[in-house]
Design a protein around this motif. Sequence first.
Motif, mmCIF file in Angstrom:
data_model
loop_
_atom_site.group_PDB
_atom_site.id
_atom_site.type_symbol
_atom_site.label_atom_id
_atom_site.label_comp_id
_atom_site.label_asym_id
_atom_site.label_seq_id
_atom_site.Cartn_x
_atom_site.Cartn_y
_atom_site.Cartn_z
ATOM 1 N N GLY A 49 9.544 -3.164 3.135
ATOM 2 C CA GLY A 49 8.770 -4.292 2.628
ATOM 3 C C GLY A 49 7.523 -3.872 1.884
ATOM 4 O O GLY A 49 7.161 -4.460 0.867
ATOM 5 N N HIS A 50 6.873 -2.823 2.352
ATOM 6 C CA HIS A 50 5.669 -2.356 1.677
ATOM 7 C C HIS A 50 5.983 -1.750 0.320
ATOM 8 O O HIS A 50 5.133 -1.741 -0.566
ATOM 9 N N ARG A 51 7.189 -1.256 0.132
ATOM 10 C CA ARG A 51 7.566 -0.676 -1.158
ATOM 11 C C ARG A 51 7.740 -1.752 -2.225
ATOM 12 O O ARG A 51 7.585 -1.480 -3.403
ATOM 13 N N VAL A 52 8.077 -2.976 -1.814
ATOM 14 C CA VAL A 52 8.357 -4.019 -2.808
ATOM 15 C C VAL A 52 7.244 -5.052 -2.938
ATOM 16 O O VAL A 52 7.347 -5.959 -3.758
ATOM 17 N N ASP A 53 6.191 -4.926 -2.165
ATOM 18 C CA ASP A 53 5.085 -5.892 -2.244
ATOM 19 C C ASP A 53 4.576 -6.069 -3.672
ATOM 20 O O ASP A 53 4.462 -7.183 -4.173
ATOM 21 N N GLY A 54 4.254 -4.961 -4.317
ATOM 22 C CA GLY A 54 3.707 -5.026 -5.677
ATOM 23 C C GLY A 54 4.683 -5.640 -6.656
ATOM 24 O O GLY A 54 4.309 -6.431 -7.526
ATOM 25 N N TYR A 55 5.952 -5.311 -6.503
ATOM 26 C CA TYR A 55 6.981 -5.864 -7.392
ATOM 27 C C TYR A 55 7.084 -7.375 -7.227
ATOM 28 O O TYR A 55 7.121 -8.114 -8.196
ATOM 29 N N ILE A 56 7.098 -7.831 -5.989
ATOM 30 C CA ILE A 56 7.207 -9.269 -5.728
ATOM 31 C C ILE A 56 6.005 -10.011 -6.308
ATOM 32 O O ILE A 56 6.146 -11.021 -6.986
#
Length: 124
Positions: free
Chosen positions: A103-110
């Motif tokens: 989840g932390h890997r996709v935070d910025g993308y979201i």
Amino acid sequence: MGPTAITVFKKDIRTNNFVESYHASLLRLIKPHPRVWEFLNQLLFLENQSFVEFRQLKQNLKIRNGVPTRARTANTEAIKDFLVDYTQDLNSDRLLSFLRRAGHRVDGYIIQEIGLGSYPSVEV
């Protein structure tokens, strides 16, 4: 088959630049003479990326988010590693651990794609 099948007269799209662009991206991603499984993995990656971009286009979202392909690839590889760890982990909280890490890997993308200043965090 007549001349209408091959003419560009009165056509909206008169060049094949979009095809050339896609071909160039294939050449960048898929190096010459890859192994069979590498080739299939790269095709799956491209299929997924095209699917995501098509959905973004249908929802009037930005297709390219300014995140370099290298960064996207690094995120994808990290999540794959997390998934491998998840399948080999025997702890009872392995799902929660996987979800937190991935989840932390996709935070910025979201945030960048959906445009949310922040989204609610759920306490577990």
